[in-house]
Design a protein around this motif. Structure first.
Motif, short mmCIF file in Angstrom:
data_model
loop_
_atom_site.label_atom_id
_atom_site.label_comp_id
_atom_site.label_asym_id
_atom_site.label_seq_id
_atom_site.Cartn_x
_atom_site.Cartn_y
_atom_site.Cartn_z
N PHE A 104 0.28 -2.59 1.07
CA PHE A 104 1.41 -2.42 2.25
C PHE A 104 2.60 -1.74 1.93
O PHE A 104 3.10 -0.76 2.79
N SER A 105 3.14 -2.00 0.69
CA SER A 105 4.23 -1.05 0.14
C SER A 105 3.75 0.31 -0.25
O SER A 105 4.47 1.23 0.13
N ALA A 106 2.60 0.87 -0.35
CA ALA A 106 2.05 2.01 -0.47
C ALA A 106 1.89 2.72 0.70
O ALA A 106 2.05 3.84 0.65
N SER A 107 1.44 2.03 1.87
CA SER A 107 1.25 2.61 2.93
C SER A 107 2.57 2.99 3.62
O SER A 107 3.45 2.02 3.83
N SER A 108 2.65 4.15 4.14
CA SER A 108 3.86 4.35 5.06
C SER A 108 3.77 3.92 6.56
O SER A 108 4.85 4.03 7.18
N GLY A 109 2.64 3.39 6.94
CA GLY A 109 2.68 2.71 8.35
C GLY A 109 2.97 1.37 8.45
O GLY A 109 3.14 1.05 9.60
N PHE A 110 3.32 0.65 7.32
CA PHE A 110 3.76 -0.61 7.04
C PHE A 110 5.23 -0.57 7.05
O PHE A 110 5.48 0.11 5.87
N GLN A 111 6.00 -1.42 7.68
CA GLN A 111 7.32 -1.69 7.28
C GLN A 111 7.58 -3.09 6.92
O GLN A 111 6.83 -3.78 7.44
#
Length: 82
Positions: free
Chosen positions: A66-73
């Motif tokens: 999740f932290s590696a993906s920019s789609g999740f905040q």
């Protein structure tokens, strides 16, 4: 002393000895129970530490994608849409 007096003293001594033996056996049984409970508490503490460690590993495993993906905040940030 008379024979009846000796028999009464012997009977009293025998009762005291039986009572002491009963109490000693009860104390020994309680000591074993306490040892068993202490061992169980130690085992539960050890299992708890193991589970905490596993939970930390799982938490990191879940958070990393999740932290590696920019789609999740993260839940702490709010998007400002109007």
């Amino acid at each position: 002393m008379m024979s009846a007096d000796m028999d009464a003293v012997d009977a009293e001594n025998q009762e005291e000895l039986e009572e002491k033996t009963r109490l000693i056996n009860q104390v020994l049984e309680l000591q074993h129970t306490l040892e068993d409970l202490s061992a169980r508490v130690d085992a539960v503490k050890e299992e708890n530490l193991k589970l905490k460690s596993e939970n930390q590993v799982l938490e990191q495993y879940i958070e990393n994608p999740f932290s590696a993906s920019s789609g999740f905040q993260t839940t702490g940030t709010k998007s400002k849409r109007k």
